[in-house]
Design a protein around this motif. Structure first.
Motif, PDB file in Angstrom:
ATOM      1  N   GLY A  78       0.821  -1.186   0.000  1.00 31.92           N
ATOM      2  CA  GLY A  78       0.000   0.000   0.000  1.00 31.92           C
ATOM      3  C   GLY A  78       0.861   1.244   0.000  1.00 31.92           C
ATOM      4  O   GLY A  78       2.067   1.188   0.246  1.00 31.92           O
ATOM      5  N   GLN A  79       0.246   2.358  -0.296  1.00 32.29           N
ATOM      6  CA  GLN A  79       0.952   3.627  -0.207  1.00 32.29           C
ATOM      7  C   GLN A  79       0.596   4.282   1.121  1.00 32.29           C
ATOM      8  O   GLN A  79      -0.568   4.594   1.371  1.00 32.29           O
ATOM      9  N   SER A 139       5.584   9.983   1.128  1.00 30.91           N
ATOM     10  CA  SER A 139       4.812   8.758   0.939  1.00 30.91           C
ATOM     11  C   SER A 139       5.786   7.608   0.785  1.00 30.91           C
ATOM     12  O   SER A 139       6.973   7.808   0.512  1.00 30.91           O
ATOM     13  N   THR A 140       5.286   6.401   0.961  1.00 31.33           N
ATOM     14  CA  THR A 140       6.136   5.234   0.793  1.00 31.33           C
ATOM     15  C   THR A 140       5.333   4.064   0.265  1.00 31.33           C
ATOM     16  O   THR A 140       4.142   3.929   0.567  1.00 31.33           O
ATOM     17  N   GLN A 141       5.968   3.226  -0.528  1.00 34.55           N
ATOM     18  CA  GLN A 141       5.377   1.957  -0.929  1.00 34.55           C
ATOM     19  C   GLN A 141       5.732   0.960   0.162  1.00 34.55           C
ATOM     20  O   GLN A 141       6.897   0.579   0.318  1.00 34.55           O
ATOM     21  N   ALA A 142       4.734   0.544   0.927  1.00 36.10           N
ATOM     22  CA  ALA A 142       4.992  -0.158   2.176  1.00 36.10           C
ATOM     23  C   ALA A 142       4.550  -1.613   2.113  1.00 36.10           C
ATOM     24  O   ALA A 142       3.872  -2.041   1.192  1.00 36.10           O
ATOM     25  N   GLY A 143       4.937  -2.347   3.166  1.00 32.23           N
ATOM     26  CA  GLY A 143       4.421  -3.702   3.318  1.00 32.23           C
ATOM     27  C   GLY A 143       5.449  -4.764   3.627  1.00 32.23           C
ATOM     28  O   GLY A 143       5.118  -5.949   3.621  1.00 32.23           O
ATOM     29  N   TRP A 144       6.696  -4.383   3.928  1.00 29.65           N
ATOM     30  CA  TRP A 144       7.709  -5.395   4.197  1.00 29.65           C
ATOM     31  C   TRP A 144       8.738  -4.861   5.181  1.00 29.65           C
ATOM     32  O   TRP A 144       8.855  -3.663   5.409  1.00 29.65           O
ATOM     33  N   PRO A 176      -4.618   1.709  -1.269  1.00 28.61           N
ATOM     34  CA  PRO A 176      -4.119   0.742  -2.248  1.00 28.61           C
ATOM     35  C   PRO A 176      -3.780   1.435  -3.559  1.00 28.61           C
ATOM     36  O   PRO A 176      -4.156   2.581  -3.800  1.00 28.61           O
ATOM     37  N   PHE A 177      -3.071   0.721  -4.417  1.00 33.26           N
ATOM     38  CA  PHE A 177      -2.714   1.262  -5.734  1.00 33.26           C
ATOM     39  C   PHE A 177      -3.857   0.976  -6.711  1.00 33.26           C
ATOM     40  O   PHE A 177      -3.801   0.052  -7.511  1.00 33.26           O
ATOM     41  N   THR A 178      -4.873   1.802  -6.620  1.00 31.19           N
ATOM     42  CA  THR A 178      -6.041   1.624  -7.487  1.00 31.19           C
ATOM     43  C   THR A 178      -6.395   2.892  -8.240  1.00 31.19           C
ATOM     44  O   THR A 178      -7.435   2.953  -8.885  1.00 31.19           O
ATOM     45  N   GLY A 179      -5.547   3.926  -8.131  1.00 26.54           N
ATOM     46  CA  GLY A 179      -5.809   5.173  -8.830  1.00 26.54           C
ATOM     47  C   GLY A 179      -5.045   5.224 -10.137  1.00 26.54           C
ATOM     48  O   GLY A 179      -4.788   4.176 -10.759  1.00 26.54           O
ATOM     49  N   PRO A 180      -4.657   6.421 -10.562  1.00 21.88           N
ATOM     50  CA  PRO A 180      -3.847   6.526 -11.778  1.00 21.88           C
ATOM     51  C   PRO A 180      -2.578   5.691 -11.686  1.00 21.88           C
ATOM     52  O   PRO A 180      -2.117   5.151 -12.682  1.00 21.88           O
ATOM     53  N   GLU A 181      -1.999   5.586 -10.469  1.00 22.62           N
ATOM     54  CA  GLU A 181      -0.855   4.697 -10.297  1.00 22.62           C
ATOM     55  C   GLU A 181      -1.383   3.347  -9.838  1.00 22.62           C
ATOM     56  O   GLU A 181      -1.978   3.217  -8.766  1.00 22.62           O
ATOM     57  N   ASP A 182      -1.179   2.322 -10.665  1.00 27.33           N
ATOM     58  CA  ASP A 182      -1.663   0.989 -10.327  1.00 27.33           C
ATOM     59  C   ASP A 182      -0.465   0.061 -10.153  1.00 27.33           C
ATOM     60  O   ASP A 182       0.686   0.486 -10.271  1.00 27.33           O
ATOM     61  N   PRO A 183      -0.685  -1.222  -9.815  1.00 28.41           N
ATOM     62  CA  PRO A 183       0.444  -2.117  -9.551  1.00 28.41           C
ATOM     63  C   PRO A 183       1.480  -2.183 -10.667  1.00 28.41           C
ATOM     64  O   PRO A 183       2.661  -2.388 -10.398  1.00 28.41           O
ATOM     65  N   PRO A 241       5.010 -11.132  -3.103  1.00 33.45           N
ATOM     66  CA  PRO A 241       3.594 -11.458  -3.325  1.00 33.45           C
ATOM     67  C   PRO A 241       2.934 -10.457  -4.253  1.00 33.45           C
ATOM     68  O   PRO A 241       3.459  -9.373  -4.511  1.00 33.45           O
ATOM     69  N   ALA A 242       1.779 -10.828  -4.740  1.00 32.96           N
ATOM     70  CA  ALA A 242       1.015  -9.923  -5.594  1.00 32.96           C
ATOM     71  C   ALA A 242       0.571  -8.716  -4.780  1.00 32.96           C
ATOM     72  O   ALA A 242       0.282  -8.813  -3.579  1.00 32.96           O
ATOM     73  N   VAL A 243       0.540  -7.548  -5.435  1.00 35.35           N
ATOM     74  CA  VAL A 243       0.078  -6.338  -4.770  1.00 35.35           C
ATOM     75  C   VAL A 243      -1.420  -6.448  -4.503  1.00 35.35           C
ATOM     76  O   VAL A 243      -2.205  -6.749  -5.399  1.00 35.35           O
ATOM     77  N   ASN A 244      -1.796  -6.209  -3.254  1.00 35.95           N
ATOM     78  CA  ASN A 244      -3.195  -6.283  -2.863  1.00 35.95           C
ATOM     79  C   ASN A 244      -3.860  -4.930  -3.152  1.00 35.95           C
ATOM     80  O   ASN A 244      -3.461  -3.903  -2.606  1.00 35.95           O
ATOM     81  N   THR A 245      -4.851  -4.925  -4.000  1.00 34.26           N
ATOM     82  CA  THR A 245      -5.499  -3.663  -4.373  1.00 34.26           C
ATOM     83  C   THR A 245      -6.893  -3.518  -3.781  1.00 34.26           C
ATOM     84  O   THR A 245      -7.611  -2.580  -4.095  1.00 34.26           O
ATOM     85  N   ASN A 246      -7.286  -4.449  -2.922  1.00 35.64           N
ATOM     86  CA  ASN A 246      -8.633  -4.406  -2.347  1.00 35.64           C
ATOM     87  C   ASN A 246      -8.535  -4.684  -0.862  1.00 35.64           C
ATOM     88  O   ASN A 246      -8.620  -5.821  -0.425  1.00 35.64           O
TER      89      ASN A 246
END
Length: 412
Positions: A309-310, A324-329, A362-369, A398-403
């Motif tokens: 997520g961002q 901002s950061t791309q996070a999750g690990w 999540p990355f669901t806007g103009p910037e997506d996975p 893992p796959a980026v979770n967008t939901n």
């Protein structure tokens, strides 16, 4: 001379917006960076002690500075670089001035160790194919075709980094001293396309169908320095270009030499190239992205938090996005990383009245996975990506979770 492996990647493809649309713990850190994992198949003297991802960046102490050059080969049929001065010498001077202005944007940020003196004097070459990943010459090419110019891509940067200590771009170049050290970086701007032209700042007002060359180069120089893409709309590192005839944010001035940069860009630069004497930007916020419903976690081994997520830090007083950061690990000791939802935002401004609001999306806007995939792929290596990779250092992103819906809990 023994040759060790190096990691070469396309650091970012600046696309056209086609629709409306170490010791201790390391974790996803403020801003979005590119990473290199050491080649753990090599002896410890070359690979170092850990498989934790290391941020890609230059050695700013290179003797003589980081070299840079640009190719004076320009497309003529069609003309793709438009200038106000149409004389042969004037055209080249105008383009070079635009290139230097773009470098100046990144070397004008307070609180960083990246200074104008970090780079050598820029030189020119007439070689139309000057951008090569393994020559140790950091080049900007405006008339070099490349298979990476797929539909919608108007510029990209190819970066080669060291994944072993002692690696060299070419013989007689200084050997790398850390994992993730950038050895070679080349910027390519699309050429040979009658439908895609670029204009210098002086020429842009009368060429409203052209892309602003300065904005394009400023973005690509972020990749050149080790950045990935940002999901912040105002950031220079947002992955979509300003529309033709426009430029990104205000032009640089003597009072604001880094005018096109957002606070997000500045924060990232302070993380990658920190000034040890900077006492104004020392704030750190860290935590984990946890799901409100554990069933929303990716069905992959070892995934205990949301990925990716961002996470955004907003100044409470102004409402401005500071980082901002791309996070999750996170990653500790010998590594490899684990996907526990961790994030760390560093180099934040501090003060008696300074306060931040943190949110995650999540990355669901103009910037997506697809816009963050190349950066995230650098977190892991395994036997599928590298033959003979040691099992104890292996992982898969893992796959980026967008939901997802994040859960907020009190600190402590």
């Amino acid at each position: 001379m023994k040759k060790f492996s190096r990691r070469s990647r396309i650091a970012g493809q600046f696309a056209v917006l086609l629709a409306l649309h170490l010791a201790g713990v390391s974790s996803a850190a403020a801003y979005s960076f590119a990473y290199t994992v050491a080649d753990m198949r090599q002896p410890p003297a070359q690979a170092g002690p850990t498989a934790c991802p290391q941020r890609d960046h230059w050695n700013t102490a290179l003797p003589g500075g980081i070299n840079r050059r640009w190719s004076t080969s320009l497309g003529t049929s069609p003309v793709t670089i438009l200038t106000q001065d149409q004389s042969a010498g004037g055209q080249l001077n105008e383009i070079e001035s635009t290139i230097l202005q773009s470098f100046g944007v990144w070397t004008g940020v307070s609180g960083t160790a990246l200074l104008p003196s970090t780079f050598t004097t820029i030189v020119r070459t007439s070689n139309a194919m000057a951008c090569s990943s393994f020559d140790g010459l950091n080049s900007i090419c405006l008339n070099q075709l490349d298979p990476a110019f797929t539909t919608g891509v108007i510029a990209f940067t190819r970066v080669t980094t060291a994944d072993v200590i002692g690696d060299q771009a070419v013989q007689n170049h200084p050997p790398s001293t850390f994992i993730g050290e950038i050895l070679d970086a080349d910027i390519l701007v699309r050429s040979g396309d009658a439908g895609t032209t670029f204009a210098t700042p002086a020429a842009l007002p009368v060429h409203t169908n052209a892309y602003d060359l300065e904005s394009i180069l400023t973005h690509e120089l972020g990749h050149f320095l080790g950045f990935g893409h940002s999901g912040v709309w105002s950031a220079a590192m947002f992955p979509f270009s300003p529309v033709p005839g426009t430029f990104l944010n205000a032009r640089p001035t003597l009072n604001a030499p880094d005018a096109p940069l957002s606070d997000d860009d500045r924060t990232g630069l302070r993380v990658l190239y920190p000034d040890p004497n900077d006492a104004a930007h020392v704030g750190v916020i860290s935590g984990h992205i946890l799901p409100a419903n554990p069933l929303s976690l990716a069905a992959a081994p070892g995934v205990t938090g949301m990925f990716s997520g961002q996470v955004v830090a907003v100044d409470n007083a102004t409402g401005a996005v500071i980082a901002s950061t791309q996070a999750g690990w996170s990653c500790t000791a010998a590594g490899p990383p684990v996907f526990d939802g961790a994030y760390t935002i560093e180099r934040l401004p501090v003060g008696p009245a300074q306060a931040y609001e943190i949110y995650v999306e999540p990355f669901t806007g103009p910037e997506d996975p697809s816009d963050v995939a190349s950066g995230l792929a650098g977190l892991c290596r395994n036997a599928f990506t590298d033959l003979g990779w040691p099992t104890q250092f292996a992982c898969a992103v893992p796959a980026v979770n967008t939901n997802f819906m994040a859960r907020v809990r009190p600190p402590g």
